[in-house]
Design a protein around this motif. Structure first.
Motif, PDB file in Angstrom:
ATOM      1  N   TYR A  82       0.805  -1.116   0.050  1.00  0.00           N
ATOM      2  CA  TYR A  82      -0.125   0.107   0.014  1.00  0.00           C
ATOM      3  C   TYR A  82       0.894   1.309  -0.011  1.00  0.00           C
ATOM      4  CZ  TYR A  82      -3.042  -3.555   2.081  1.00  0.00           C
ATOM      5  OH  TYR A  82      -3.611  -4.636   2.470  1.00  0.00           O
ATOM      6  N   GLY A  83       2.241   1.129  -0.287  1.00  0.00           N
ATOM      7  CA  GLY A  83       3.099   2.178  -0.196  1.00  0.00           C
ATOM      8  C   GLY A  83       3.924   2.461   0.880  1.00  0.00           C
ATOM      9  N   PRO A  84       4.594   3.573   1.083  1.00  0.00           N
ATOM     10  CA  PRO A  84       5.696   3.421   2.216  1.00  0.00           C
ATOM     11  C   PRO A  84       4.892   3.981   3.701  1.00  0.00           C
ATOM     12  CG  PRO A  84       5.968   5.426   0.797  1.00  0.00           C
ATOM     13  CD  PRO A  84       4.981   4.481   0.262  1.00  0.00           C
ATOM     14  N   GLY A  85       3.864   4.746   3.693  1.00  0.00           N
ATOM     15  CA  GLY A  85       3.243   5.074   4.905  1.00  0.00           C
ATOM     16  C   GLY A  85       2.644   4.100   5.735  1.00  0.00           C
ATOM     17  N   PRO A  86       1.960   3.071   5.233  1.00  0.00           N
ATOM     18  CA  PRO A  86       1.426   1.838   5.872  1.00  0.00           C
ATOM     19  C   PRO A  86       2.533   0.968   6.643  1.00  0.00           C
ATOM     20  CG  PRO A  86       0.109   2.184   4.142  1.00  0.00           C
ATOM     21  CD  PRO A  86       1.105   3.335   3.785  1.00  0.00           C
ATOM     22  N   LYS A  87       3.632   1.039   5.627  1.00  0.00           N
ATOM     23  CA  LYS A  87       4.633   0.234   6.123  1.00  0.00           C
ATOM     24  C   LYS A  87       5.520   0.585   7.458  1.00  0.00           C
ATOM     25  CE  LYS A  87       8.770  -2.111   4.105  1.00  0.00           C
ATOM     26  NZ  LYS A  87       9.820  -2.061   4.751  1.00  0.00           N
ATOM     27  N   ILE A  88       5.714   2.081   7.257  1.00  0.00           N
ATOM     28  CA  ILE A  88       6.357   2.606   8.298  1.00  0.00           C
ATOM     29  C   ILE A  88       5.474   2.794   9.397  1.00  0.00           C
ATOM     30  CG2 ILE A  88       7.079   4.976   9.241  1.00  0.00           C
ATOM     31  CD1 ILE A  88       7.900   5.530   6.258  1.00  0.00           C
ATOM     32  N   THR A  89       4.095   2.885   9.338  1.00  0.00           N
ATOM     33  CA  THR A  89       3.224   2.899  10.624  1.00  0.00           C
ATOM     34  C   THR A  89       3.081   1.323  11.233  1.00  0.00           C
ATOM     35  OG1 THR A  89       2.130   4.726   9.704  1.00  0.00           O
ATOM     36  CG2 THR A  89       1.022   3.347  11.468  1.00  0.00           C
ATOM     37  N   PHE A  90       3.182   0.499  10.369  1.00  0.00           N
ATOM     38  CA  PHE A  90       3.118  -0.821  10.793  1.00  0.00           C
ATOM     39  C   PHE A  90       4.203  -1.191  11.672  1.00  0.00           C
ATOM     40  CE2 PHE A  90       1.729  -5.408   9.536  1.00  0.00           C
ATOM     41  CZ  PHE A  90       2.685  -6.063  10.413  1.00  0.00           C
ATOM     42  N   GLU A  91       5.324  -0.752  11.110  1.00  0.00           N
ATOM     43  CA  GLU A  91       6.799  -1.018  11.964  1.00  0.00           C
ATOM     44  C   GLU A  91       6.527  -0.460  13.381  1.00  0.00           C
ATOM     45  OE1 GLU A  91       9.459   0.453   9.242  1.00  0.00           O
ATOM     46  OE2 GLU A  91       9.752  -1.590   8.270  1.00  0.00           O
ATOM     47  N   MET A  92       5.929   0.867  13.415  1.00  0.00           N
ATOM     48  CA  MET A  92       5.859   1.463  14.606  1.00  0.00           C
ATOM     49  C   MET A  92       4.803   0.955  15.604  1.00  0.00           C
ATOM     50  SD  MET A  92       3.295   3.586  16.294  1.00  0.00           S
ATOM     51  CE  MET A  92       2.200   4.331  15.237  1.00  0.00           C
ATOM     52  N   LEU A  93       3.889   0.421  15.204  1.00  0.00           N
ATOM     53  CA  LEU A  93       2.736  -0.492  15.885  1.00  0.00           C
ATOM     54  C   LEU A  93       3.486  -1.675  16.433  1.00  0.00           C
ATOM     55  CD1 LEU A  93      -0.406   0.065  13.544  1.00  0.00           C
ATOM     56  CD2 LEU A  93       0.024   1.378  15.596  1.00  0.00           C
ATOM     57  N   ALA A  94       4.228  -2.420  15.562  1.00  0.00           N
ATOM     58  CA  ALA A  94       4.844  -3.381  15.945  1.00  0.00           C
ATOM     59  C   ALA A  94       5.789  -3.228  17.223  1.00  0.00           C
ATOM     60  CB  ALA A  94       5.519  -4.211  14.779  1.00  0.00           C
ATOM     61  N   LYS A  95       6.590  -2.235  16.892  1.00  0.00           N
ATOM     62  CA  LYS A  95       7.484  -1.911  18.069  1.00  0.00           C
ATOM     63  C   LYS A  95       6.774  -1.286  19.236  1.00  0.00           C
ATOM     64  CE  LYS A  95      11.500   0.273  16.099  1.00  0.00           C
ATOM     65  NZ  LYS A  95      12.074   1.316  15.614  1.00  0.00           N
ATOM     66  N   LYS A  96       5.714  -0.961  19.112  1.00  0.00           N
ATOM     67  CA  LYS A  96       4.888  -0.710  20.638  1.00  0.00           C
ATOM     68  C   LYS A  96       4.207  -1.703  21.078  1.00  0.00           C
ATOM     69  CE  LYS A  96       4.965   3.841  20.515  1.00  0.00           C
ATOM     70  NZ  LYS A  96       5.422   4.694  22.021  1.00  0.00           N
ATOM     71  N   GLY A  97       4.258  -2.926  20.301  1.00  0.00           N
ATOM     72  CA  GLY A  97       3.258  -4.148  20.878  1.00  0.00           C
ATOM     73  C   GLY A  97       1.679  -3.872  20.685  1.00  0.00           C
ATOM     74  N   TRP A  98       1.608  -3.142  19.675  1.00  0.00           N
ATOM     75  CA  TRP A  98       0.141  -2.952  19.498  1.00  0.00           C
ATOM     76  C   TRP A  98      -0.437  -3.824  18.462  1.00  0.00           C
ATOM     77  CZ3 TRP A  98       0.450   3.201  19.875  1.00  0.00           C
ATOM     78  CH2 TRP A  98       0.805   3.534  21.196  1.00  0.00           C
ATOM     79  N   VAL A  99       0.055  -4.648  18.001  1.00  0.00           N
ATOM     80  CA  VAL A  99      -0.728  -5.702  16.920  1.00  0.00           C
ATOM     81  C   VAL A  99      -1.105  -6.874  17.750  1.00  0.00           C
ATOM     82  CG1 VAL A  99      -0.232  -7.052  14.757  1.00  0.00           C
ATOM     83  CG2 VAL A  99       0.911  -4.785  15.260  1.00  0.00           C
ATOM     84  N   ASP A 100      -2.399  -6.972  17.624  1.00  0.00           N
ATOM     85  CA  ASP A 100      -3.260  -8.245  18.379  1.00  0.00           C
ATOM     86  C   ASP A 100      -3.295  -9.483  17.417  1.00  0.00           C
ATOM     87  OD1 ASP A 100      -3.558  -6.624  20.853  1.00  0.00           O
ATOM     88  OD2 ASP A 100      -4.550  -5.236  19.664  1.00  0.00           O
ATOM     89  N   PHE A 101      -3.728  -8.806  16.112  1.00  0.00           N
ATOM     90  CA  PHE A 101      -4.134  -9.920  15.141  1.00  0.00           C
ATOM     91  C   PHE A 101      -3.383  -9.432  13.949  1.00  0.00           C
ATOM     92  CE2 PHE A 101      -8.091 -10.105  17.460  1.00  0.00           C
ATOM     93  CZ  PHE A 101      -8.354 -11.312  17.890  1.00  0.00           C
ATOM     94  N   LEU A 102      -2.999 -10.400  13.264  1.00  0.00           N
ATOM     95  CA  LEU A 102      -2.429 -10.282  11.821  1.00  0.00           C
ATOM     96  C   LEU A 102      -3.566 -10.720  10.835  1.00  0.00           C
ATOM     97  CD1 LEU A 102       1.379 -11.210  12.368  1.00  0.00           C
ATOM     98  CD2 LEU A 102       0.641  -8.959  11.397  1.00  0.00           C
ATOM     99  N   GLY A 103      -3.913  -9.906   9.838  1.00  0.00           N
ATOM    100  CA  GLY A 103      -4.848 -10.304   8.685  1.00  0.00           C
ATOM    101  C   GLY A 103      -4.184 -10.410   7.315  1.00  0.00           C
ATOM    102  N   SER A 104      -4.640 -10.822   6.294  1.00  0.00           N
ATOM    103  CA  SER A 104      -4.411 -10.965   4.912  1.00  0.00           C
ATOM    104  C   SER A 104      -5.074  -9.712   4.218  1.00  0.00           C
ATOM    105  CB  SER A 104      -4.589 -12.204   4.002  1.00  0.00           C
ATOM    106  OG  SER A 104      -5.992 -12.588   4.062  1.00  0.00           O
ATOM    107  N   ASP A 105      -6.155  -9.524   4.708  1.00  0.00           N
ATOM    108  CA  ASP A 105      -7.348  -8.571   3.944  1.00  0.00           C
ATOM    109  C   ASP A 105      -6.988  -8.968   2.435  1.00  0.00           C
ATOM    110  OD1 ASP A 105      -8.942  -6.497   3.443  1.00  0.00           O
ATOM    111  OD2 ASP A 105      -7.575  -4.974   4.100  1.00  0.00           O
ATOM    112  N   ALA A 106      -6.838 -10.070   2.273  1.00  0.00           N
ATOM    113  CA  ALA A 106      -6.850 -10.555   0.768  1.00  0.00           C
ATOM    114  C   ALA A 106      -8.153 -10.414   0.263  1.00  0.00           C
ATOM    115  CB  ALA A 106      -6.303 -12.038   0.611  1.00  0.00           C
ATOM    116  N   HIS A 107      -8.087  -9.802  -1.320  1.00  0.00           N
ATOM    117  CA  HIS A 107      -9.206  -9.453  -2.029  1.00  0.00           C
ATOM    118  C   HIS A 107      -9.097 -10.460  -3.316  1.00  0.00           C
ATOM    119  CE1 HIS A 107      -9.880  -6.038   0.480  1.00  0.00           C
ATOM    120  NE2 HIS A 107     -11.016  -5.764  -0.290  1.00  0.00           N
ATOM    121  N   ASP A 108      -7.979 -11.162  -3.519  1.00  0.00           N
ATOM    122  CA  ASP A 108      -7.535 -11.765  -4.610  1.00  0.00           C
ATOM    123  C   ASP A 108      -6.566 -13.230  -4.149  1.00  0.00           C
ATOM    124  OD1 ASP A 108      -5.145 -10.663  -4.697  1.00  0.00           O
ATOM    125  OD2 ASP A 108      -5.981  -8.927  -5.790  1.00  0.00           O
TER     126      ASP A 108
END
Ligand SMILES: [Fe+2]
Length: 242
Positions: free
Chosen positions: A187-213
Motif C-alpha cells: 500500500y506504499g511507504p506510509g502504511p509500512k512505516i506505521t506497521f513497524e511503529m505499531l509492531a514496536k509498540k506491541g500494538w498488533v493483536d491480530f494479523l490478517g491478509s485482507d486478501a481480495h484476490d
C-alpha cells in the motif's frame, strides 16, 4: 581456535500464522472475489500456503456494500456448495468487516452482527477522513458484548502514524489488526512505516491478509517470514487462539 570466537547467530525457525481472520472471498458481495471461481481460487491459495482455517470478513458498509447478514450467509452457501462440488474440504468461517458509523450502531442495537473468535468484532474507519465518535462506537460495541478490533490501523494515512492518536484508540480499548501486505509495501511507504511503529509498540493483536484476490494470498508465507512479522508472532498473536 580464536580466543574471541564469534557467538553463533541464532536462527529461529519461521513460525507460520496458519489462521487468517480478514479477507474478502465470498462471491460477488463486495470488492473481493467477484465470481465463485475467484472465491475457489482464493480458498485453494490459502490451502497451498498451509493455512488450517480462515475467517472471511465481507464489507458491511451502508453507503457502498449494504450486505445484510442474510446476504452474507447466502454468499457463504454458494461458496460452500461450490467447494463441495470441487471436493475442497477447508474450514471457512464467516464474520464481517463493519464500517464504523451509525449503521453499525443500528445493527448492534438489533444484535445483528457477525463476530469471530471470542466475540471479536472487526470494524474499519474511513480511508479519507479522521474518525469521529470512536469512543461512542467502542462503548456501544462493548455494551453489546463484543470486543472491538480495528482493521488495518496502519492504513489510515491521515493519521500520519501519529502515535498519540493510536494511543488514544488503545486507551479506548480497541484491539488492532494489522494487514500483512502493509509490511510488504503493497500500500506504499506510509502504511509500512506505521506497521513497524505499531509492531514496536506491541500494538498488533491480530494479523490478517485482507486478501481480495488469490495473488495476495500467494504472498502470505513470504511476508510472514519477515523479521518484523516473526517478532510480532513470537511475542504472541491472537490468531493462534481462533
Ligand atoms: Fe478488509
Amino acid at each position: 581456535m580464536a580466543l574471541f570466537s564469534k557467538r553463533k547467530k541464532q536462527h529461529h525457525p519461521v513460525i507460520p500464522l496458519l489462521k487468517d481472520m480478514h479477507s474478502h472471498l465470498l462471491p460477488g458481495i463486495d470488492d473481493g472475489a467477484q465470481t465463485v471461481e475467484e472465491s475457489l481460487d482464493m480458498v485453494r491459495a490459502f490451502q497451498a500456503q498451509g493455512y488450517t482455517k480462515i475467517i472471511t470478513t465481507p464489507h458491511v458498509h451502508s453507503q457502498r456494500y449494504l450486505n445484510s447478514t442474510n446476504d452474507i450467509m447466502h454468499a457463504r452457501d454458494i461458496l460452500l456448495e461450490a467447494m463441495e462440488k470441487e471436493n475442497i474440504s477447508f474450514p471457512v468461517e464467516i464474520a464481517a468487516e463493519y464500517y464504523a458509523d451509525e449503521h453499525l450502531l443500528t445493527l448492534l442495537e438489533k444484535n445483528d452482527v457477525l463476530s469471530f473468535g471470542d466475540n471479536y468484532l472487526l470494524c474499519e474507519f474511513s480511508f479519507l477522513m479522521p474518525p469521529v465518535g470512536t469512543d461512542i462506537i467502542v462503548k456501544e460495541i462493548k455494551n453489546a458484548g463484543y470486543i472491538p478490533v480495528l482493521a488495518h490501523p496502519e492504513r489510515y494515512e491521515y493519521l500520519n502514524g501519529n502515535v498519540s492518536i493510536y494511543e488514544r484508540l488503545r486507551e479506548e480499548e480497541f484491539l488492532f489488526q494489522a494487514n500483512l501486505p502493509s509490511i510488504y509495501g503493497l500500500y506504499g511507504p506510509g502504511p509500512k512505516i506505521t506497521f513497524e511503529m505499531l509492531a514496536k509498540k506491541g500494538w498488533v493483536d491480530f494479523l490478517g491478509s485482507d486478501a481480495h484476490d488469490a495473488a495476495t494470498v500467494d504472498l502470505l508465507n513470504e511476508i510472514t517470514a519477515t523479521g518484523v512479522v516473526q517478532n510480532i508472532i513470537r511475542h504472541g498473536i491472537r490468531n493462534h487462539n481462533l
